[in-house]
Design an enzyme around this catalytic site. Structure first.
Site, PDB file in Angstrom:
ATOM      1  N   GLU A  15      -4.175  -8.395  -5.172  1.00 21.00           N
ATOM      2  CA  GLU A  15      -4.849  -8.035  -3.925  1.00 21.00           C
ATOM      3  C   GLU A  15      -5.774  -6.838  -4.146  1.00 21.00           C
ATOM      4  O   GLU A  15      -5.453  -5.926  -4.896  1.00 21.00           O
ATOM      5  CB  GLU A  15      -3.768  -7.667  -2.903  1.00 21.00           C
ATOM      6  CG  GLU A  15      -4.264  -7.161  -1.590  1.00 21.00           C
ATOM      7  CD  GLU A  15      -3.117  -6.741  -0.684  1.00 21.00           C
ATOM      8  OE1 GLU A  15      -2.893  -7.450   0.307  1.00 21.00           O
ATOM      9  OE2 GLU A  15      -2.460  -5.724  -0.963  1.00 21.00           O
TER      10      GLU A  15
ATOM     11  N   ASP B 230       3.995 -10.188   0.937  1.00 18.78           N
ATOM     12  CA  ASP B 230       2.774  -9.391   0.942  1.00 18.78           C
ATOM     13  C   ASP B 230       3.072  -7.944   0.564  1.00 18.78           C
ATOM     14  O   ASP B 230       4.151  -7.425   0.854  1.00 18.78           O
ATOM     15  CB  ASP B 230       2.155  -9.446   2.341  1.00 18.78           C
ATOM     16  CG  ASP B 230       0.719  -8.982   2.385  1.00 18.78           C
ATOM     17  OD1 ASP B 230       0.089  -8.863   1.320  1.00 18.78           O
ATOM     18  OD2 ASP B 230       0.220  -8.751   3.492  1.00 18.78           O
TER      19      ASP B 230
END
Length: 98
Positions: free
Chosen positions: A59, A2
């Site tokens: 993202e 992430d």
């Protein structure tokens, strides 16, 4: 991994851990329309991920221009307010049925 490219995400982690997916941090996605440097970083992360056989997630996508660029770069998955605000699990089930 992430938020790749920020904080504690390190290139060394790509060799040390069984990473299958790189998620490009929203700060780069947000700036890639206005900043040549941010766009270059996004391209480099996508290229690195593809070279390693990893999935790529973009993202923080908020507009169609960001979506188009990420799709052009071969991002496998996209997330962001362009599609939906964050949902609770029960809301997600209803959203998926729509």
């Amino acid at each position: 991994m992430d938020d790749f490219g920020t904080g504690y995400s390190s290139l060394a982690y790509l060799m040390r851990f069984p990473v299958r997916t790189l998620k490009i941090d929203r700060s780069f996605v947000h700036e890639m329309e206005r900043s040549r440097e941010a766009a270059t970083i996004v391209r480099a992360i996508a290229s690195l991920a593809h070279s390693l056989g990893l999935d790529v997630v973009g993202e923080g996508v908020e507009n169609v221009a960001q979506l188009a660029l990420l799709q052009e770069l071969g991002c496998h998955h996209i997330q962001g307010f362009l599609f939906s605000r964050p949902l609770a699990p029960n809301e997600l089930a209803l959203f998926s049925l729509a």
